[in-house]
Design a protein around this motif. Sequence first.
Motif, short mmCIF file in Angstrom:
data_model
loop_
_atom_site.label_atom_id
_atom_site.label_comp_id
_atom_site.label_asym_id
_atom_site.label_seq_id
_atom_site.Cartn_x
_atom_site.Cartn_y
_atom_site.Cartn_z
N GLU A 1 46.15 42.60 48.52
CA GLU A 1 45.60 41.91 47.35
C GLU A 1 44.80 40.70 47.79
N GLU A 2 43.61 40.54 47.23
CA GLU A 2 42.79 39.37 47.46
C GLU A 2 43.19 38.26 46.49
N ALA A 3 43.13 37.02 46.97
CA ALA A 3 43.34 35.86 46.11
C ALA A 3 42.10 34.98 46.22
N ALA B 1 46.55 37.31 49.60
CA ALA B 1 47.42 36.77 48.55
C ALA B 1 48.82 36.45 49.05
N ARG B 2 49.36 37.24 49.94
CA ARG B 2 50.75 37.05 50.38
C ARG B 2 50.89 36.32 51.71
#
Length: 217
Positions: free
Chosen positions: A121-123, A134-135
């Motif tokens: 996941e991109e943030a 993301a993490r």
Amino acid sequence: MTISLSAADFQPTEMYFLLRDSVVPRPIAWVSTVSPDGVSNLAPFSFFNVVSPSPPMLGFSCGPRGDDHGGAWIPKDTYVNIAATREFVVNIVPEHLMDEMVRTAADLAPGDSEFRDAGLEEAPSTAVKPPRVARAPIAYECRLHDILDVGANRWITGSVEHVHIDESVYIGRRGEQDHRIDLLEHAGNRPLGRLGRAYYVRLREIEARLRRDGPNG
């Protein structure tokens, strides 16, 4: 008996393997960038470290595509993107994302996104365009300070513009300092180290040794 060799006795790829397999363990910069066309990219680099705390700067060495240190220098997407946009993010790799990190080292076709390929996941970032992982427990948003041609590699230095810290590793005030972290308390958040060949290392046996002038932690 010691085997003693001149550096001139090594082919470029042989010297790469010698350095890679002996200078261990190494921290890993999980560098995210974005192309001028808006395609995100993510790749790990273990020739990486802190350059300066004031002003804050990080640096990593970017080799040629395919790690072909003896042939023509074909740039990786990371280098191409940073040279064009002058921005990148250094994400610290936690243990629980080791498999995803290794997957992002795959030699994808130029323009393919490692975020998508590895299911990460991109943030959004705050001061730069490239997304962050993301993490990741810590992510440093950087603007390009300099690219130094060092032969087969390019040494890329960035000034830290913004920092993202997951609340699970943020401990806040300690002594007279307001912003402190602890990446060791939870094993899943501990940074991975790079060894030679396909080997990585997890932080497990940790010992404290105080200097004579007192603690520095």
